[in-house]
Design an enzyme around this catalytic site. Structure first.
Site, short mmCIF file in Angstrom:
data_model
loop_
_atom_site.label_atom_id
_atom_site.label_comp_id
_atom_site.label_asym_id
_atom_site.label_seq_id
_atom_site.Cartn_x
_atom_site.Cartn_y
_atom_site.Cartn_z
N SER A 255 0.85 -1.18 0.00
CA SER A 255 0.00 0.00 0.00
C SER A 255 0.89 1.24 0.00
O SER A 255 2.11 1.13 0.02
CB SER A 255 -0.89 0.00 1.24
OG SER A 255 -0.10 0.27 2.37
N LYS A 256 0.24 2.39 0.03
CA LYS A 256 0.96 3.67 -0.04
C LYS A 256 2.10 3.75 0.97
O LYS A 256 3.13 4.33 0.70
CB LYS A 256 -0.02 4.81 0.24
CG LYS A 256 -0.71 5.31 -1.00
CD LYS A 256 -1.37 6.64 -0.72
CE LYS A 256 -2.65 6.41 -0.03
NZ LYS A 256 -3.77 7.18 -0.08
#
Ligand code: GLU
Length: 489
Positions: A255-256
């Site tokens: 994820s980010k």
């Protein structure tokens, strides 16, 4: 070995950027089509009206092209099975909806969102699996009429057969079984007539004659619903291959927080598409009996096979990507790398676009000298700073302290004299000057090379010193040495 040509597809929802995981799915599909001499389709699954945008569709298409993943049929290119956006296919869905309703395999459900939610709450409270209760399964005509009179607009729900084991024979994960009792009658058409993904995808894959569905593991839980629909419609069920998730280095879903997750972020940092492709293919796939890790797309088109795709989740190792990208940067045509580097120089305010044409040769040489050290092109801003920025700037204390050594003023003055004497600082001068300085000042090793390097660049390490001298040229060298001497007092 006889290979059957496969029809495969990538079916992104245009609800955001092209994610690294999506790009890998597209790549695996593309390669599988090539390998089997089949066709690769791209269609847009825009059933989520609230989140789908045309900007997102454009970005996804642009990034696929950038990666070199082209398709034989689908959005943009057309073909015999269009249209290639779900929401433009509603007419095509209707006969299948009618068929399911007529055969009693689907029904109109008048429950409101709130009622369905309340039923679920109740089930949770009773420690039951939350799913649709089947309340509207057997409504009489009078009950239906009553609901309609109340102004309720029905959805269409698929009647899930009870007590069935649904078997997904997954080409990556092996056999995975689901109990139909856990599924619950699900909506296939919303009250506004819009199809729901699980239904649209089945009709699209069927009408587009898709033979193998290769997609992310996150869709595995949708597959039993889809298989039930294929069976209810009496049409062929495609083969399935669910590719494992991509994890961050802490082994949680990428994820980010783990860094850049969108293809366009890598584009913006100056990664090369062929490096991204090479890196992505190895996230979950490896060739048989080959140690080598660097592959071009056309090599992969011959090598790829689904049976070498592992079900273990792949870990996104940015260091490996950086290493790989560096390899590609060094091997690539220098003109191409220069073209790709110029926007970074412009962005950093080093030069204008116009100047970049005039100074092209000089810039090419800078890029050539710097690319040995680059993992991605954006880093060239730091490496090349010294050629554009005359201010005195030390990268760290170590650099600053090198100039405090006692012999430095004499060394720099001698160096200055020698530079002053020549017309141009060329390769010949740059490669002979250090011997001369050593002889005349007695400085050697670090005390010679690093001191000159820091005086010129503010850095202890970096590009070849000979390259730095030549690329700076006489005037810039003199200006810098004067600045350092003034600073040293
Ligand atoms: N539209 C889905 C997505 O973007 C893909 C579904 C599928 O491949 O069946 O995740």
């Amino acid at each position: 070995m006889n290979i059957t040509p496969e029809r495969v597809r990538f079916a992104p929802s245009p609800t955001g950027y092209l994610h690294i995981g999506g790009a890998r799915t597209a790549l695996f599909n593309y390669l599988y089509a090539k390998k089997t001499g089949g066709s690769f389709l791209v269609r847009i699954e825009d059933t989520d009206l609230a989140r789908s945008t045309s900007e997102s569709e454009e970005v996804i298409i642009r990034d696929l092209h950038w990666l070199g993943i082209h398709w034989d049929e689908g959005i943009e290119v057309g073909g015999d099975h269009g249209p290639y956006r779900s929401m433009e296919r509603q007419e095509l869905y209707q006969p299948f909806i009618d068929q399911l309703l007529a055969e009693g395999k689907a029904y109109h459900c008048y429950c409101t969102q709130e009622e369905v939610e309340a039923q679920r709450e109740q089930q949770r409270a009773n420690h039951e699996l939350p799913r649709y209760t089947g309340k509207c399964r057997d409504l009489t005509e009078e009950q239906k009429a009553q609901y309609e009179k109340e102004g309720r607009v029905p959805v269409v729900r698929f009647k899930v057969p009870e007590d069935q084991t649904i078997l997904v024979q997954d080409l990556v994960r092996g056999n995975v079984e689901f109990d139909s009792n856990g599924v619950g009658d699900f909506v296939i058409v919303k009250s506004d007539g819009a199809p729901v993904y699980n239904f649209a995808v089945v009709i699209d894959d069927h009408l587009m004659e898709i033979t193998t569905v290769i997609r992310g593991e996150e869709h595995l839980s949708n597959t039993p619903r889809q298989i039930l629909l294929y069976e209810a419609l009496n049409v062929n069920v495609p083969k399935f291959a669910h590719v494992s998730l991509i994890l961050g280095e802490d082994r949680s879903k990428m994820s980010k927080r783990h860094g850049s997750t969108h293809v366009d972020q890598y584009y913006a940092k100056g990664y090369l598409p062929e490096a991204i492709v090479n890196f992505l293919v190895l996230l979950g796939w490896s060739p048989e009996d080959i140690e080598e890790e660097i592959f071009t797309l056309s090599e992969l088109e011959k090598l790829f096979s689904l049976d070498r795709v592992t079900k273990n989740p792949a870990v996104f190792d940015i260091k490996k990507l950086n290493w790989m990208n560096g390899q590609y940067i060094r091997k690539a045509d220098i003109d191409r790398i220069t073209d790709l580097s110029i926007p970074f120089f412009v962005q950093a305010g080093y030069i204008t676009e116009e100047e970049s044409t005039i100074k092209r040769n000089w810039l090419t040489k800078i890029v050539e000298a710097a690319r040995e050290r680059l993992e991605y092109l954006e880093q060239i801003i730091e490496h090349a700073r010294i050629f554009f920025d005359d201010s005195l700037h030390f990268e760290n204390e170590e650099a600053e302290s090198m100039l405090q050594l006692e012999h430095v003023p004499t060394l720099l003055k001698t160096f200055r004299e020698k530079v002053e004497e020549v017309d141009v600082v060329d390769t010949e001068f740059a490669s002979s000057i250090f011997k001369i300085l050593q002889k005349e000042t007695g400085a050697k090793g670090k005390n010679l090379f690093m001191c000159i390097r820091v005086a010129l660049s503010g850095q202890c390490h970096g590009m070849e010193l000979v390259d730095i001298l030549e690329l700076l040229g006489k005037d810039k060298i003199l200006t810098r040495i004067d600045k350092v001497l003034a600073y040293l007092g």
